[in-house]
Motif scaffolding. Structure first.
Motif, short mmCIF file in Angstrom:
data_model
loop_
_atom_site.label_atom_id
_atom_site.label_comp_id
_atom_site.label_asym_id
_atom_site.label_seq_id
_atom_site.Cartn_x
_atom_site.Cartn_y
_atom_site.Cartn_z
N LYS A 207 0.82 -1.19 -0.05
CA LYS A 207 -0.01 -0.14 -0.03
C LYS A 207 0.66 1.23 -0.15
O LYS A 207 0.48 2.21 -0.50
CB LYS A 207 -0.84 0.14 1.05
CG LYS A 207 -0.35 0.12 2.48
CD LYS A 207 -1.34 0.18 3.72
CE LYS A 207 -0.44 0.04 4.85
NZ LYS A 207 -1.33 0.54 6.18
N ALA B 129 -5.92 -1.62 -4.84
CA ALA B 129 -7.12 -1.45 -4.89
C ALA B 129 -8.16 -2.56 -4.93
O ALA B 129 -8.79 -2.75 -4.19
CB ALA B 129 -7.55 -0.18 -5.97
N TYR C 131 -8.11 -4.24 -1.59
CA TYR C 131 -8.91 -3.40 -0.52
C TYR C 131 -10.57 -4.06 -0.97
O TYR C 131 -11.19 -4.19 -0.26
CB TYR C 131 -8.83 -1.94 -0.90
CG TYR C 131 -7.68 -1.47 0.09
CD1 TYR C 131 -7.64 -2.01 1.48
CD2 TYR C 131 -6.68 -0.65 -0.41
CE1 TYR C 131 -6.67 -1.34 2.42
CE2 TYR C 131 -5.68 -0.12 0.21
CZ TYR C 131 -5.62 -0.50 1.71
OH TYR C 131 -4.58 0.02 2.70
N LEU C 132 -10.80 -4.02 -2.36
CA LEU C 132 -12.15 -4.44 -2.80
C LEU C 132 -12.51 -5.76 -2.33
O LEU C 132 -13.53 -5.98 -1.90
CB LEU C 132 -12.13 -4.37 -4.09
CG LEU C 132 -12.56 -2.91 -4.91
CD1 LEU C 132 -12.65 -2.96 -6.42
CD2 LEU C 132 -13.88 -2.44 -4.45
N ALA D 138 -9.72 1.46 -1.20
CA ALA D 138 -9.81 1.13 -2.69
C ALA D 138 -9.61 2.48 -3.56
O ALA D 138 -8.91 2.53 -4.38
CB ALA D 138 -10.59 0.14 -3.22
N GLN E 108 -6.54 4.37 -3.03
CA GLN E 108 -5.43 3.89 -3.86
C GLN E 108 -5.50 4.59 -5.24
O GLN E 108 -4.32 4.76 -5.74
CB GLN E 108 -5.40 2.62 -3.89
CG GLN E 108 -4.78 1.85 -2.60
CD GLN E 108 -3.24 2.11 -2.35
OE1 GLN E 108 -2.34 2.07 -3.15
NE2 GLN E 108 -2.92 2.62 -1.13
N VAL F 274 -10.39 -1.29 -12.39
CA VAL F 274 -10.53 -1.65 -11.10
C VAL F 274 -11.42 -0.38 -10.56
O VAL F 274 -12.36 -0.51 -9.79
CB VAL F 274 -9.30 -1.57 -10.34
CG1 VAL F 274 -9.55 -1.23 -8.76
CG2 VAL F 274 -8.68 -2.85 -10.61
N VAL G 95 -14.87 -0.46 -8.37
CA VAL G 95 -15.31 0.39 -7.45
C VAL G 95 -16.36 1.12 -7.53
O VAL G 95 -17.31 0.97 -6.69
CB VAL G 95 -14.12 1.48 -7.19
CG1 VAL G 95 -14.39 2.40 -6.19
CG2 VAL G 95 -12.81 0.76 -6.68
#
Length: 127
Positions: free
Chosen positions: A69, A87, A90-91, A99, A102, A116, A120
């Motif tokens: 990260k 990201a 994180y998702l 996310a 990032q 991505v 999101v």
């Protein structure tokens, strides 16, 4: 494997072994050899992405977040790819705001970062 045993500090045999291990689906050993290749001076812009991808493929999203990260790569395209991998991690962990965070730092959007970003938005219920 023999070339790595004979020349443990040589980058090319280490990368060849990692590729062979990937081909035989030995992901943990491939990851270990890619990490060693980074330590031996291999191109971080390439190898970090490969390691992070292997980790994510192995269901280690939490480890990808912890390890990458705050890591930044010198190549803008590679940096964009790494931000996308973090990201996506994180998702997978259902941490939507992180996310998004990032992806905010992406200077040169890549196909991966755009995909991505779309994921999101879908997770937020937006289009």
């Amino acid at each position: 494997r023999n070339a790595v045993r004979e020349q443990p500090s040589a980058l090319a045999p280490r990368l060849a072994l990692a590729d062979a291990l990937l081909g035989s689906f030995d992901l943990p050993s491939a990851e270990q050899n890619l990490r060693k290749a980074v330590q031996l001076g291999g191109d971080k812009n390439v190898l970090v992405l490969r390691v992070a991808s292997l980790m994510l493929d192995g269901g280690m999203a939490d480890a990808v977040v912890r390890e990458y990260k705050d890591v930044h790569l010198s190549d803008p395209g590679a940096e964009s790819e790494l931000r996308a991998l973090v990201a996506l991690s994180y998702l997978n962990l259902q941490r939507l705001p992180l996310a998004q965070e990032q992806l905010l730092g992406v200077q040169t959007p890549s196909a991966a970062s755009q995909v991505v970003q779309a994921q999101v938005l879908l997770a937020q219920g937006q289009r």
